[in-house]
Design an enzyme around this catalytic site. Structure first.
Site, PDB file in Angstrom:
ATOM      1  N   ASP A   1      89.773  30.676 130.102  1.00  0.00           N
ATOM      2  CA  ASP A   1      89.061  30.528 128.822  1.00  0.00           C
ATOM      3  C   ASP A   1      87.869  29.592 128.936  1.00  0.00           C
ATOM      4  OD1 ASP A   1      92.029  30.692 126.699  1.00  0.00           O
ATOM      5  OD2 ASP A   1      90.913  32.194 127.822  1.00  0.00           O
TER       6      ASP A   1
ATOM      7  N   LYS B   1      94.311  26.793 118.848  1.00  0.00           N
ATOM      8  CA  LYS B   1      94.521  28.187 118.402  1.00  0.00           C
ATOM      9  C   LYS B   1      95.696  28.802 119.169  1.00  0.00           C
ATOM     10  CE  LYS B   1      91.955  31.689 120.227  1.00  0.00           C
ATOM     11  NZ  LYS B   1      92.717  32.817 120.777  1.00  0.00           N
TER      12      LYS B   1
ATOM     13  N   ILE C   1     101.064  45.147 128.260  1.00  0.00           N
ATOM     14  CA  ILE C   1     102.210  44.350 127.784  1.00  0.00           C
ATOM     15  C   ILE C   1     103.473  44.717 128.555  1.00  0.00           C
ATOM     16  CG2 ILE C   1     101.312  43.943 125.451  1.00  0.00           C
ATOM     17  CD1 ILE C   1     103.095  46.296 124.519  1.00  0.00           C
TER      18      ILE C   1
END
Ligand code: EPZ
Length: 419
Positions: free
Chosen positions: A308, A24, A125
């Site tokens: 993750d 992904k 960001i």
């Protein structure tokens, strides 16, 4: 919102062989990168994920044509009709910020709304924007809307990232690929997905070197053409399937993987006492003995232990003998699996960056709720080991990163269905 939930009958060992889906976190930036080309690209080993479909909706809204042909995704970016991404498409997926660099690189103009935080906490960001500004971008932020222009051609810059941000590294690579100068990214992220993005861009005619190291060098080229490219395997899905085998005392052969991308994850499973064998593109794991606790497991940027995989190992360690400690150094709010795992009987105390897990020998089924993608996956694998029935709702979070997770797990012995 999708009201389906997963029903898992626990207590069965995982065993068998399974091919790991495409990554992904590689296909998403590569889909954005396809905007830079004035041709057609064919991405092989592309996973069928809701985040991929969201990205295709963004590409289509910009004027591209996307066509799924089995596990090949074809994108025709010949002509773009817009430089603005509609707000509701931006809200569907956090990582859509990576489209910013690609749209700027191709159209020199981009306008998108940037929603604030997500399930894992605020997703700033600032590193993306300061890098793009160093390339010459003019960016205004007003009420969550970014309006950006990239006047003239990119003539190169030396950009030092304050954090090895994956997304910021990708955004700068995308904005600098077309231009006339040389851009050097220092303290770049080293994740394998960065190297995969560079592999695709170079196949399209870009000139990128140093990917996978902390210094990435991009020599601008005048234009990029489409390319045929194979997406790398998903190392986080591989780690999740290994967790399913470990927590149920089973065994599993993973195929279509790259063990060399997973050293820190493999060593974590070895520390729990699992037996591991790795070959060229396959990994065999078996958990014949009682799992052992891991004294301290710290997440850090690649090649350290991936954040993750942290919720996945948290679930596995609830069954290990002894006390484990996890330190989460990347995201502020990434212990959300703990509260739901406690409903299955796990003994976990999470405070700030640290979680302490007292391994027990029993989990019992309960109704649980997925709070984010990887926490949801952690609940599913814990349910495989829990006595009785476990349900997991908010399956849409899991579908963002796992292709038909119930079918994958059924194929290796799990009793699981989606209703
Ligand atoms: C990518 O997110 C992945 N997503 C994440 O995977 C993964 O957890 C993360 O990298 C770290 O490996 C995709 O690739 C689509 P970062 P990204 O920028 O790029 C801070 C999953 O489960 N930061 O490396 O957003 C940030 O807050 C997802 O598949 C700034 O402070 O990660 C975080 O604490 C979840 N300012 C840290 O850096 C910035 O401008 C790492 O973020 C950017 C980031």
């Amino acid at each position: 919102m999708d009201k389906s939930r997963l029903y898992i009958e626990g207590g069965r060992r995982i065993s068998g062989e399974i091919k790991v889906q495409g990554a992904k976190n590689s296909v998403l930036p590569i889909l954005a990168a396809s905007l830079l080309t004035s041709g057609t690209s064919r991405l092989r080993n592309c996973p069928a994920l809701s985040d991929v479909f969201s990205s295709c909706r963004i590409l289509t809204s910009l004027g591209c044509k996307c066509r799924q042909d089995g596990d090949v995704l074809e994108i025709d970016a010949g002509k773009l009709s817009d430089y603005e991404i509609p707000e509701q498409l931006m809200r569907e997926m956090r990582s859509s910020i990576v489209f910013l660099g690609a749209i700027l690189g191709r159209l020199r103009r981009c306008r998108l709304s940037f929603p604030g935080g997500c399930e894992l906490g605020p997703r700033p960001i600032d590193i993306h924007l300061s890098g793009l500004r160093k390339l010459g971008a003019k960016i205004t932020e007003d009420h969550g809307v970014l309006d950006c222009t990239l006047p003239g051609t990119v003539t190169g810059a030396i950009i030092n990232l304050t954090l090895p941000s994956v997304g910021a590294t990708e955004n700068i690579m995308l904005a600098a690929a077309i231009g006339s100068g040389e851009t050097v990214i220092q303290n770049a992220a080293r994740e394998p997905e960065i190297a995969d993005l560079a592999g695709y861009l170079n196949a399209c005619g870009a000139d990128i070197r140093g990917q996978g190291s902390s210094t990435v060098i991009i020599k601008g080229v005048s234009k990029l053409h489409g390319a045929e490219y194979e997406i790398m395997p998903d190392r986080i899905v591989a780690a999740t399937l290994m967790g399913a085998a470990a927590i149920t005392g089973g065994e599993l052969m993973l195929t279509g993987v790259r063990p060399q991308d997973m050293n820190s994850t493999l060593s974590a499973y070895e520390q729990t006492g699992c037996d591991l064998y790795q070959y060229a593109d396959r990994i065999y794991i078996s958990a014949k003995k009682r799992l052992q606790a891991i004294k301290t497991l710290r997440t850090s940027p690649y090649p350290g232990f991936p954040t993750d995989c942290q919720p996945i190992l948290m679930a596995v360690l609830t069954r290990a003998k002894g006390t484990s400690m996890i330190v989460e150094n990347i995201f502020e709010n990434r212990f959300r699996a703990a509260a739901e795992l406690r409903r299955l009987g796990a003994d976990i105390k999470a405070e700030g960056k640290v979680a302490v897990i007292e391994g027990g020998d029993k989990l019992s089924g309960a109704a649980t709720v997925a709070t984010d993608l990887r926490a949801g996956a952690a609940l599913v694998i814990a349910g495989l080991a829990a006595d009785g029935t476990t349900t997991v709702s908010n399956v849409h979070y899991i579908d963002r990163g796992y292709q038909a997770i119930e079918a994958q797990l059924r194929s290796i012995g799990a009793k699981i269905k989606r209703i």
